[in-house]
Design an enzyme around this catalytic site. Structure first.
Site, PDB file in Angstrom:
ATOM      1  N   GLU A  27       0.646   4.034   1.936  1.00 19.54           N
ATOM      2  CA  GLU A  27       0.973   4.609   3.092  1.00 19.54           C
ATOM      3  C   GLU A  27       2.210   3.739   3.656  1.00 19.54           C
ATOM      4  O   GLU A  27       2.899   4.160   4.409  1.00 19.54           O
ATOM      5  CB  GLU A  27      -0.401   4.211   4.078  1.00 19.54           C
ATOM      6  CG  GLU A  27      -1.533   5.020   3.730  1.00 19.54           C
ATOM      7  CD  GLU A  27      -2.612   4.078   2.850  1.00 19.54           C
ATOM      8  OE1 GLU A  27      -1.875   3.563   1.659  1.00 19.54           O
ATOM      9  OE2 GLU A  27      -3.662   4.450   2.889  1.00 19.54           O
ATOM     10  N   CYS A  58      -6.801   1.344   4.132  1.00 20.48           N
ATOM     11  CA  CYS A  58      -7.265  -0.094   4.592  1.00 20.48           C
ATOM     12  C   CYS A  58      -7.127  -0.235   6.150  1.00 20.48           C
ATOM     13  O   CYS A  58      -6.395   0.642   6.921  1.00 20.48           O
ATOM     14  CB  CYS A  58      -6.549  -1.029   3.681  1.00 20.48           C
ATOM     15  SG  CYS A  58      -4.984  -1.164   4.069  1.00 20.48           S
ATOM     16  N   CYS A  83       0.924  -1.145  -0.018  1.00 18.55           N
ATOM     17  CA  CYS A  83       0.078   0.066  -0.054  1.00 18.55           C
ATOM     18  C   CYS A  83       0.836   1.332  -0.122  1.00 18.55           C
ATOM     19  O   CYS A  83       2.089   1.321   0.369  1.00 18.55           O
ATOM     20  CB  CYS A  83      -0.763  -0.011   1.280  1.00 18.55           C
ATOM     21  SG  CYS A  83      -2.293  -1.241   1.209  1.00 18.55           S
TER      22      CYS A  83
HETATM   23  N1  THU Z   1      -4.350   0.405  -1.378  1.00 18.76           N
HETATM   24  C1  THU Z   1      -3.367   1.268  -0.856  1.00 18.76           C
HETATM   25  O1  THU Z   1      -2.438   1.598  -1.413  1.00 18.76           O
HETATM   26  N2  THU Z   1      -3.723   1.957   0.341  1.00 18.76           N
HETATM   27  C2  THU Z   1      -4.824   1.696   0.931  1.00 18.76           C
HETATM   28  O2  THU Z   1      -5.145   2.153   2.063  1.00 18.76           O
HETATM   29  C3  THU Z   1      -6.005   0.966   0.242  1.00 18.76           C
HETATM   30  C4  THU Z   1      -5.563   0.051  -0.896  1.00 18.76           C
HETATM   31  C5  THU Z   1      -3.787  -0.083  -2.686  1.00 18.76           C
HETATM   32  C6  THU Z   1      -3.519  -1.575  -2.528  1.00 18.76           C
HETATM   33  C7  THU Z   1      -3.863  -2.279  -3.714  1.00 18.76           C
HETATM   34  O3  THU Z   1      -2.770  -1.832  -4.649  1.00 18.76           O
HETATM   35  C8  THU Z   1      -5.000  -1.276  -4.476  1.00 18.76           C
HETATM   36  O4  THU Z   1      -5.181  -0.047  -3.471  1.00 18.76           O
HETATM   37  C9  THU Z   1      -6.525  -1.758  -4.332  1.00 18.76           C
HETATM   38  O5  THU Z   1      -6.819  -2.258  -3.391  1.00 18.76           O
END
Ligand code: THU
Length: 131
Positions: A55, A86, A53
């Site tokens: 973050e 998330c 992710c």
């Molecule tokens: N994702 C993030 O980068 N941060 C979050 O807090 C939510 C999800 C990304 C993970 C994945 O690459 C895409 O978003 C779809 O879930």
């Protein structure tokens, strides 16, 4: 730095995301209590669960630079509600946050919602529970 330049930097990070599987780019920009900034984007992998992710990338960059105190984090996605951390990232942020840490959800057109991390993760588990 002004908020508009923070938002611009968050967008630059989002535009670097490697997201061939989800097509859901996310950018994150941490502003520390010292006033420094650290950005990150999501990086996916053909082995899906190994993707990172945005973050998490920004946190790693902050820690590598020797900083550990998040004042605020901008999170941007391309949808109208803005980027929403998330559950796992809420806990990752919790490690380096306090009761004042702000989470600012942005779309490409700007700020959509201002929250506190404690709103996103109430009654949370953190380092002090291990003492
Ligand atoms: N994702 C993030 O980068 N941060 C979050 O807090 C939510 C999800 C990304 C993970 C994945 O690459 C895409 O978003 C779809 O879930």
């Amino acid at each position: 730095m002004s908020e508009s330049s923070y938002i611009e930097s968050t967008k630059e990070a989002m535009n670097k995301a490697y997201v061939p599987y989800s097509n859901y780019p996310v950018g994150a920009l941490i502003v520390t209590k010292n006033g420094n900034t650290y950005s990150g984007c999501n990086v996916e992998n053909a082995s899906y669960p190994l993707g990172n992710c945005a973050e998490a990338a920004a946190i790693a960059s902050m820690v590598l630079a020797g900083e550990r105190n998040i004042k605020m984090i901008y999170v941007m996605s391309q949808n109208d509600q803005g980027g929403c951390p998330c559950g796992g990232c809420r806990q990752r942020l919790r490690e380096f946050s306090d009761i004042d840490t702000q989470v600012i959800l942005c779309s490409p057109s700007g700020v959509q919602q201002r929250l506190l991390l404690t709103d996103l993760l109430p009654n949370s588990f953190g380092p002090e529970h291990l003492l």
